[in-house]
Write a protein that holds these residues in place. Sequence first.
Motif, PDB file in Angstrom:
ATOM      1  N   GLN A 177     -63.691  27.794  13.399  1.00  0.00           N
ATOM      2  CA  GLN A 177     -65.060  27.582  13.854  1.00  0.00           C
ATOM      3  C   GLN A 177     -65.599  26.200  13.497  1.00  0.00           C
ATOM      4  O   GLN A 177     -66.496  25.695  14.163  1.00  0.00           O
ATOM      5  N   ARG A 178     -65.066  25.579  12.459  1.00  0.00           N
ATOM      6  CA  ARG A 178     -65.612  24.312  11.995  1.00  0.00           C
ATOM      7  C   ARG A 178     -64.509  23.293  11.780  1.00  0.00           C
ATOM      8  O   ARG A 178     -63.340  23.636  11.588  1.00  0.00           O
ATOM      9  N   ILE A 179     -64.900  22.019  11.806  1.00  0.00           N
ATOM     10  CA  ILE A 179     -63.932  20.938  11.594  1.00  0.00           C
ATOM     11  C   ILE A 179     -63.378  21.006  10.175  1.00  0.00           C
ATOM     12  O   ILE A 179     -62.201  20.710   9.952  1.00  0.00           O
ATOM     13  N   ILE A 189     -51.599  20.371  22.182  1.00  0.00           N
ATOM     14  CA  ILE A 189     -50.650  21.378  22.676  1.00  0.00           C
ATOM     15  C   ILE A 189     -50.280  22.343  21.554  1.00  0.00           C
ATOM     16  O   ILE A 189     -50.247  23.563  21.745  1.00  0.00           O
ATOM     17  N   HIS A 190     -50.028  21.776  20.364  1.00  0.00           N
ATOM     18  CA  HIS A 190     -49.654  22.588  19.214  1.00  0.00           C
ATOM     19  C   HIS A 190     -50.796  23.521  18.814  1.00  0.00           C
ATOM     20  O   HIS A 190     -50.586  24.698  18.499  1.00  0.00           O
ATOM     21  N   MET A 191     -52.013  23.001  18.816  1.00  0.00           N
ATOM     22  CA  MET A 191     -53.167  23.793  18.389  1.00  0.00           C
ATOM     23  C   MET A 191     -53.431  24.972  19.333  1.00  0.00           C
ATOM     24  O   MET A 191     -53.805  26.061  18.901  1.00  0.00           O
ATOM     25  N   ARG A 192     -53.246  24.755  20.619  1.00  0.00           N
ATOM     26  CA  ARG A 192     -53.572  25.790  21.604  1.00  0.00           C
ATOM     27  C   ARG A 192     -52.437  26.780  21.841  1.00  0.00           C
ATOM     28  O   ARG A 192     -52.675  27.906  22.266  1.00  0.00           O
ATOM     29  N   ALA A 193     -51.212  26.354  21.553  1.00  0.00           N
ATOM     30  CA  ALA A 193     -50.080  27.234  21.856  1.00  0.00           C
ATOM     31  C   ALA A 193     -49.204  27.532  20.647  1.00  0.00           C
ATOM     32  O   ALA A 193     -48.218  28.251  20.761  1.00  0.00           O
ATOM     33  N   GLY A 194     -49.570  26.996  19.488  1.00  0.00           N
ATOM     34  CA  GLY A 194     -48.737  27.175  18.307  1.00  0.00           C
ATOM     35  C   GLY A 194     -49.207  28.303  17.416  1.00  0.00           C
ATOM     36  O   GLY A 194     -49.332  29.451  17.846  1.00  0.00           O
ATOM     37  N   ASN A 195     -49.510  27.973  16.162  1.00  0.00           N
ATOM     38  CA  ASN A 195     -49.943  28.954  15.173  1.00  0.00           C
ATOM     39  C   ASN A 195     -51.240  29.628  15.617  1.00  0.00           C
ATOM     40  O   ASN A 195     -52.246  28.956  15.865  1.00  0.00           O
ATOM     41  N   PRO A 196     -51.274  30.956  15.711  1.00  0.00           N
ATOM     42  CA  PRO A 196     -52.495  31.654  16.156  1.00  0.00           C
ATOM     43  C   PRO A 196     -53.676  31.473  15.211  1.00  0.00           C
ATOM     44  O   PRO A 196     -54.819  31.727  15.606  1.00  0.00           O
ATOM     45  N   THR A 236     -63.626  25.188  17.809  1.00  0.00           N
ATOM     46  CA  THR A 236     -64.161  26.436  18.353  1.00  0.00           C
ATOM     47  C   THR A 236     -63.609  26.714  19.750  1.00  0.00           C
ATOM     48  O   THR A 236     -63.444  25.800  20.563  1.00  0.00           O
ATOM     49  N   ASN A 237     -63.307  27.996  20.007  1.00  0.00           N
ATOM     50  CA  ASN A 237     -62.793  28.431  21.318  1.00  0.00           C
ATOM     51  C   ASN A 237     -61.555  27.655  21.739  1.00  0.00           C
ATOM     52  O   ASN A 237     -61.459  27.151  22.864  1.00  0.00           O
ATOM     53  N   SER A 238     -60.604  27.568  20.817  1.00  0.00           N
ATOM     54  CA  SER A 238     -59.333  26.891  21.081  1.00  0.00           C
ATOM     55  C   SER A 238     -59.545  25.460  21.561  1.00  0.00           C
ATOM     56  O   SER A 238     -58.977  25.016  22.568  1.00  0.00           O
TER      57      SER A 238
END
Length: 208
Positions: A112-114, A99-106, A60-62
């Motif tokens: 929202q969930r694991i 890094i990939h999660m926050r700056a990669g694929n939008p 959630t929230n990047s």
Amino acid sequence: MDESYFPGKSKRKSSGICYSHHLRVDIFYSIIDVKLQELNDCFDVVSSDLLFVMASLNPTNSFANFDKGKIMTLAKCYSNEFDEVQIRDLSYQLDTFIIHMRAGNPKFSNLQRISDLAKLLVETNLVETYSYVYLLIKLTLILHVATATMERAFSSIKQIKNEERNNMGDQYLNNYLVYYIERDVFINVSNDVIIDRFQNMKVRRGQL
């Protein structure tokens, strides 16, 4: 609500507080304290720590709650899955992963969930790239189910192995628990099937 509060039926002795204070502090706050204590009794220190650690994987929230230290602590709890080498590789993967999660694929920024994170890792073919992270996510998702199943089993034991059945053997108790816990499954099994199964276990004097 601002008028003086008189405890009991007496209207002569004022408590020195108003009705608003009585309702808010003496009643509402007291109930909240009781409920909070009940929740604390349900979750011991270990369970609470695990819940906080699992929250570090929440997307959630990047991944605002991402905490590498807590995630590494969780991985060390699974000694059969992560040895020293795998723990080290997991540490490297986590650095790249966040890094990939926050700056990669939008797509990863709107999760929202694991469970959604696990599905998207499979869909984007990132399971091999972040194999140890994915393994830890799966273990995290299983933990809720395993804990709930264990709690159900212990609750069932209290119902089944009572004073009248205190001498029940382990094998019989295990069979009884399986039937009791999974009764939603067994309800679809007809009595005729059970009778035929029981009859075919060994030769009996009479037919059921």
